[in-house]
Write a protein that holds these residues in place. Structure first.
Motif, PDB file in Angstrom:
ATOM      1  N   PRO A   1      14.992 -40.677  47.042  1.00  0.00           N
ATOM      2  CA  PRO A   1      15.315 -40.324  45.744  1.00  0.00           C
ATOM      3  C   PRO A   1      14.446 -39.650  44.750  1.00  0.00           C
ATOM      4  CG  PRO A   1      15.008 -42.624  45.960  1.00  0.00           C
ATOM      5  CD  PRO A   1      14.672 -42.135  47.240  1.00  0.00           C
ATOM      6  N   THR A   2      14.792 -38.730  43.983  1.00  0.00           N
ATOM      7  CA  THR A   2      13.877 -38.005  43.157  1.00  0.00           C
ATOM      8  C   THR A   2      14.025 -38.670  41.568  1.00  0.00           C
ATOM      9  OG1 THR A   2      15.282 -36.133  42.824  1.00  0.00           O
ATOM     10  CG2 THR A   2      13.707 -36.064  44.733  1.00  0.00           C
ATOM     11  N   GLU A   3      13.490 -37.733  40.907  1.00  0.00           N
ATOM     12  CA  GLU A   3      13.745 -37.959  39.359  1.00  0.00           C
ATOM     13  C   GLU A   3      15.207 -37.808  39.048  1.00  0.00           C
ATOM     14  OE1 GLU A   3      10.005 -35.204  39.055  1.00  0.00           O
ATOM     15  OE2 GLU A   3      11.452 -36.008  41.020  1.00  0.00           O
ATOM     16  N   VAL A   4      15.856 -36.628  39.659  1.00  0.00           N
ATOM     17  CA  VAL A   4      17.364 -36.483  39.160  1.00  0.00           C
ATOM     18  C   VAL A   4      18.004 -37.128  39.838  1.00  0.00           C
ATOM     19  CG1 VAL A   4      16.364 -34.190  38.375  1.00  0.00           C
ATOM     20  CG2 VAL A   4      17.371 -34.580  40.905  1.00  0.00           C
ATOM     21  N   THR A   5      17.844 -38.041  41.115  1.00  0.00           N
ATOM     22  CA  THR A   5      18.798 -38.702  41.647  1.00  0.00           C
ATOM     23  C   THR A   5      19.510 -39.527  40.720  1.00  0.00           C
ATOM     24  OG1 THR A   5      17.416 -38.667  43.521  1.00  0.00           O
ATOM     25  CG2 THR A   5      19.246 -40.144  43.665  1.00  0.00           C
ATOM     26  N   PRO A   6      19.139 -40.168  39.745  1.00  0.00           N
ATOM     27  CA  PRO A   6      19.728 -41.356  39.254  1.00  0.00           C
ATOM     28  C   PRO A   6      20.954 -40.471  38.407  1.00  0.00           C
ATOM     29  CG  PRO A   6      17.650 -41.938  38.971  1.00  0.00           C
ATOM     30  CD  PRO A   6      17.644 -40.766  39.727  1.00  0.00           C
ATOM     31  N   THR A   7      20.772 -39.454  38.104  1.00  0.00           N
ATOM     32  CA  THR A   7      21.709 -38.490  37.382  1.00  0.00           C
ATOM     33  C   THR A   7      22.641 -37.741  38.246  1.00  0.00           C
ATOM     34  OG1 THR A   7      19.887 -37.878  35.639  1.00  0.00           O
ATOM     35  CG2 THR A   7      22.017 -36.468  35.782  1.00  0.00           C
ATOM     36  N   LEU A   8      22.315 -37.238  39.409  1.00  0.00           N
ATOM     37  CA  LEU A   8      23.418 -36.512  40.205  1.00  0.00           C
ATOM     38  C   LEU A   8      23.962 -37.240  41.087  1.00  0.00           C
ATOM     39  CD1 LEU A   8      21.306 -33.223  40.858  1.00  0.00           C
ATOM     40  CD2 LEU A   8      23.083 -33.646  39.071  1.00  0.00           C
ATOM     41  N   LEU A   9      23.371 -38.513  41.451  1.00  0.00           N
ATOM     42  CA  LEU A   9      23.895 -39.191  42.602  1.00  0.00           C
ATOM     43  C   LEU A   9      25.329 -39.804  42.322  1.00  0.00           C
ATOM     44  CD1 LEU A   9      23.939 -40.091  45.564  1.00  0.00           C
ATOM     45  CD2 LEU A   9      22.444 -42.171  44.625  1.00  0.00           C
ATOM     46  N   PRO A  10      25.388 -40.232  41.073  1.00  0.00           N
ATOM     47  CA  PRO A  10      26.627 -40.961  40.415  1.00  0.00           C
ATOM     48  C   PRO A  10      27.679 -40.053  40.231  1.00  0.00           C
ATOM     49  CG  PRO A  10      24.907 -41.657  39.120  1.00  0.00           C
ATOM     50  CD  PRO A  10      24.257 -40.719  40.078  1.00  0.00           C
ATOM     51  N   LEU A  11      27.318 -38.600  40.226  1.00  0.00           N
ATOM     52  CA  LEU A  11      28.506 -37.734  40.006  1.00  0.00           C
ATOM     53  C   LEU A  11      28.487 -36.656  41.578  1.00  0.00           C
ATOM     54  CD1 LEU A  11      26.765 -36.033  36.918  1.00  0.00           C
ATOM     55  CD2 LEU A  11      28.371 -37.739  37.164  1.00  0.00           C
ATOM     56  N   GLN A  12      28.406 -37.350  42.510  1.00  0.00           N
ATOM     57  CA  GLN A  12      28.562 -36.905  43.783  1.00  0.00           C
ATOM     58  C   GLN A  12      29.811 -36.698  44.100  1.00  0.00           C
ATOM     59  OE1 GLN A  12      26.113 -35.976  45.651  1.00  0.00           O
ATOM     60  NE2 GLN A  12      26.593 -36.157  47.826  1.00  0.00           N
ATOM     61  N   ASN A  13      30.735 -37.192  43.677  1.00  0.00           N
ATOM     62  CA  ASN A  13      32.153 -36.848  43.786  1.00  0.00           C
ATOM     63  C   ASN A  13      32.657 -36.018  42.919  1.00  0.00           C
ATOM     64  OD1 ASN A  13      32.564 -38.439  46.350  1.00  0.00           O
ATOM     65  ND2 ASN A  13      32.992 -40.174  44.920  1.00  0.00           N
ATOM     66  N   LEU A  14      31.666 -35.405  41.691  1.00  0.00           N
ATOM     67  CA  LEU A  14      32.357 -34.611  40.552  1.00  0.00           C
ATOM     68  C   LEU A  14      31.962 -33.232  41.013  1.00  0.00           C
ATOM     69  CD1 LEU A  14      33.293 -34.089  37.745  1.00  0.00           C
ATOM     70  CD2 LEU A  14      30.916 -34.384  37.067  1.00  0.00           C
ATOM     71  N   ALA A  15      33.018 -32.596  41.260  1.00  0.00           N
ATOM     72  CA  ALA A  15      32.835 -30.928  41.681  1.00  0.00           C
ATOM     73  C   ALA A  15      32.593 -30.221  40.207  1.00  0.00           C
ATOM     74  CB  ALA A  15      34.055 -30.603  42.184  1.00  0.00           C
ATOM     75  N   PHE A  16      31.385 -29.752  40.180  1.00  0.00           N
ATOM     76  CA  PHE A  16      30.891 -29.346  38.868  1.00  0.00           C
ATOM     77  C   PHE A  16      31.730 -27.861  38.696  1.00  0.00           C
ATOM     78  CE2 PHE A  16      27.717 -32.304  38.607  1.00  0.00           C
ATOM     79  CZ  PHE A  16      26.722 -32.227  37.670  1.00  0.00           C
ATOM     80  N   ALA A  17      31.825 -27.029  39.622  1.00  0.00           N
ATOM     81  CA  ALA A  17      32.315 -25.861  39.739  1.00  0.00           C
ATOM     82  C   ALA A  17      33.745 -26.010  38.816  1.00  0.00           C
ATOM     83  CB  ALA A  17      32.524 -25.008  41.111  1.00  0.00           C
ATOM     84  N   SER A  18      34.393 -27.073  39.087  1.00  0.00           N
ATOM     85  CA  SER A  18      35.917 -27.092  38.649  1.00  0.00           C
ATOM     86  C   SER A  18      35.684 -27.721  37.210  1.00  0.00           C
ATOM     87  CB  SER A  18      36.846 -27.779  39.503  1.00  0.00           C
ATOM     88  OG  SER A  18      36.342 -29.194  39.776  1.00  0.00           O
TER      89      SER A  18
END
Length: 625
Positions: free
Chosen positions: A563-580
């Motif tokens: 994990p990195t500093e941004v993992t706590p932010t991005l990992l919970p959003l793993q199933n969120l498609a940013f593009a849509s």
């Protein structure tokens, strides 16, 4: 008392009379119509002949017996005779109208002619008729033979489907002279009913063998009949002749439709050539080297412009803010379990961690450069929508100012527009005129529709739209290199980072640099943490290239162990498609913007064989007047 009751009785009589009158008025019969009559019978006599040019001539005698009601408001009948068929004129000429005893009956052409029909009014405008009235109409026609491909047909509707009146009986007789009887095929039939009906009726033959159709040296006579035909019901008779029996003129209108199709295909081919040769994007070097770093001077918003992916630009930007550690993202579930109701916010940490272009975009998004500034990505907030659209417009202006895109024009393109526009307009006019006067069958309507679409496509191809310039080639090919790197197998990506050629492109900043070791040198494998951070930096480009899901799966495997500093932010959003989820179109604004599509993302009268009622020449219809 007696006087009071008398007054009451009188009032009751008055009220009763008024109410009774109202009921009587309400029950009054509907206003009579000139079409409120019937036909006892119709008999039509057809006499077919062939002239010296082998053209088909026809003498037609129609005997209508109409029955009008007493106190009729009719002066007579209206007869609408089809004047075109198979896209050509039938040369209809009225010889005269008589009554049952042979006395002339007054008639005149209808001033309100219907396209494709010769319409006449029969009767005296100064007199009304009632009871049984006989009208005998005589007229001639020419070129009345239908070309069925492997045969020729006398294909005629007797009364036609255009009558709103019922017919007691309908019959017709076709006289074929001896010189034509030998060309009969024996393929004759009769159909009755509304248009399209396949119900059979009886056809009788005289002077011809039913099986072979060969004349026995005498004229041939064909008779059809039917009774109790309702409104808009018709009888169609079909008699077959051998190919070549009659000379059938070519329909100029239908031939012209085919010519237009040929012209349209040529125009389209020329438009494609002009587009590719003079109006397309520059070809570039054609050499794409995998890349894993951003192109200098091109932020993610500018990259989205060059790739013609404006709707993915903002999702890529906010991802860039997070993976660069320039901002953090938080989620507010607003007390519901529906992910679509989640609200996301960004908090600015340090915009200096971004490239200049993206840092400038971040400051304008947050409207501040100091850490702690925040913005809520509320899809219902029009002010946020306006800010996002302003960012995209500024990115578009930036690539224009750098000379990376510009509107491309060519004299040949304008010339092609000058061809495509009149071709389209002329085809549309030809389509509707042909429909009004019965010039076409359904294949010609399809052809003209195709011609119109081709003309539109040809015009669209040569429009002076914005294209990438030669100056944009290095940046565009670099972006394609990032795409190719994202699509490499994992082993190939690692090998790319290790190889000297990979190091020569844009080496990964590694901890080994502090110890004096050259990163990317042969055998110097980047650390897992380095790879994760590099892959995170590539996530915005994965969004631009529509491979976000696949790249998140790659990152997910690394985040599980490193994990990195941004993992706590991005990992919970793993199933969120940013593009849509954060597409530009999701954020309504109070100002309109131009479309995100630039078009520069790439490189470079019906007749059949007589098998149903209403499918022949003649017929038509009419009514009363």
């Amino acid at each position: 008392m007696i006087q009071r009751w008398g007054i009451r009785f009188l009032l009751a009589l008055i009220v009763g009379a008024l109410v009774g009158g109202g009921f009587l008025a309400g029950a009054a019969p509907a206003q009579a119509s000139v079409d409120d009559f019937t036909f006892d019978s119709l008999h039509t006599d057809y006499r077919l002949s062939r002239d010296a040019q082998h053209r088909a001539n026809l003498m037609v005698t129609e005997k209508f017996v109409a029955r009008f009601p007493q106190n009729s408001i009719n002066h007579g009948i209206v007869r609408a005779i089809p004047s075109t068929a198979d896209g050509r004129s039938l040369h209809v000429k009225i010889k005269g109208v008589t009554d049952g005893s042979g006395q002339p009956v007054r008639w005149q052409r209808d001033d309100e002619q219907t396209a494709g029909f010769l319409t006449i009014q029969i009767g005296d405008p100064d007199q009304y008729v009632s009871g049984a009235q006989t009208y005998v109409i005589t007229y001639t026609m020419r070129d009345v033979i239908h070309d069925a491909g492997d045969a020729q047909q006398f294909l005629f509707d007797v009364n036609g489907t255009g009558w709103a009146q019922p017919f007691g009986t309908v019959s017709a007789t076709l006289h074929v002279p001896a010189e034509l009887a030998g060309s009969l095929t024996g393929d004759d039939s009769c159909y009755r009913g509304k248009a399209g009906s396949t119900a059979r009726c009886t056809i009788t033959r005289t002077g011809v063998t039913a099986a072979s159709g060969i004349s026995e040296g005498s004229p041939a006579v064909f008779t059809v009949s039917g009774s109790d035909l309702g409104p808009h019901e018709n009888i169609t008779m079909s008699v077959g002749f051998k190919p070549g029996t009659f000379a059938i003129p070519i329909s100029v209108a239908r031939l012209f439709a085919w010519i237009l199709l040929g012209v349209a295909i040529v125009v389209l081919a020329l438009a494609v050539f002009v587009r590719v040769r003079f109006l397309g994007n520059p070809k570039g070097t054609g050499i794409i080297v995998p890349q894993y770093q951003a192109y200098p001077g091109i932020g993610v918003l500018e990259a989205a412009e060059l790739l013609d992916e404006r709707d993915r630009a903002f999702p890529a930007l906010i991802t860039e803010l997070v993976v660069s550690r320039a901002a953090t993202m938080t989620r507010d579930d607003r007390g519901t379990k529906k992910t679509k109701d989640d609200l996301y916010s960004l908090t600015l940490l340090d915009p200096t961690l971004l490239d200049d272009e993206d840092a400038d975009a971040a400051v304008r998004l947050f409207r501040a450069s100091a850490p702690g500034a925040a913005v809520t990505l509320d899809p219902t907030d029009r002010k946020v929508g306006d800010r996002i659209r302003k960012l995209l417009e500024d990115a578009r202006k930036s690539v224009r100012a750098q000379g990376l895109i510009k509107r491309k024009r060519s004299p040949l393109g304008l010339g092609m527009l000058a061809l495509a526009a009149p071709l389209f307009l002329g085809t549309v006019v030809f389509f509707f005129v042909g429909a009004l006067i019965g010039l076409f069958a359904w294949p010609q309507f399809v052809i003209l529709g195709v011609v119109a679409l081709i003309a539109l496509a040809a015009g669209a191809l040569v429009l002076p739209l914005e294209r990438r310039t030669e100056k944009a080639v290095p940046a565009y090919e670099h972006l394609l290199g990032i795409r190719d790197y994202l699509k490499l197998a994992e082993a190939d990506r690692i090998r790319m980072l290790q190889s000297p050629s990979g190091a020569e492109t844009q080496p990964v900043a590694s901890a080994s640099a502090a110890s004096g070791t050259q990163p990317g040198a042969s055998g110097d494998r980047p650390s897992t943490e380095q790879i994760v951070k590099l892959y995170e930096k590539l996530l915005p480009y994965a969004i631009l290239f529509d491979i976000e899901k696949e790249w998140r799966e790659v990152l997910g495997g690394y985040w599980a162990t490193t994990p990195t500093e941004v993992t706590p932010t991005l990992l919970p959003l793993q199933n969120l498609a940013f593009a849509s989820a954060f597409a530009t179109s999701n954020f309504p604004g109070t100002t309109s913007t131009q479309s995100g599509s630039h078009s520069w993302s790439s490189s470079g009268g019906s007749f059949s064989s007589g098998g149903f009622s209403g499918g022949g020449f003649g017929g038509g219809g009419g009514g009363g007047w």
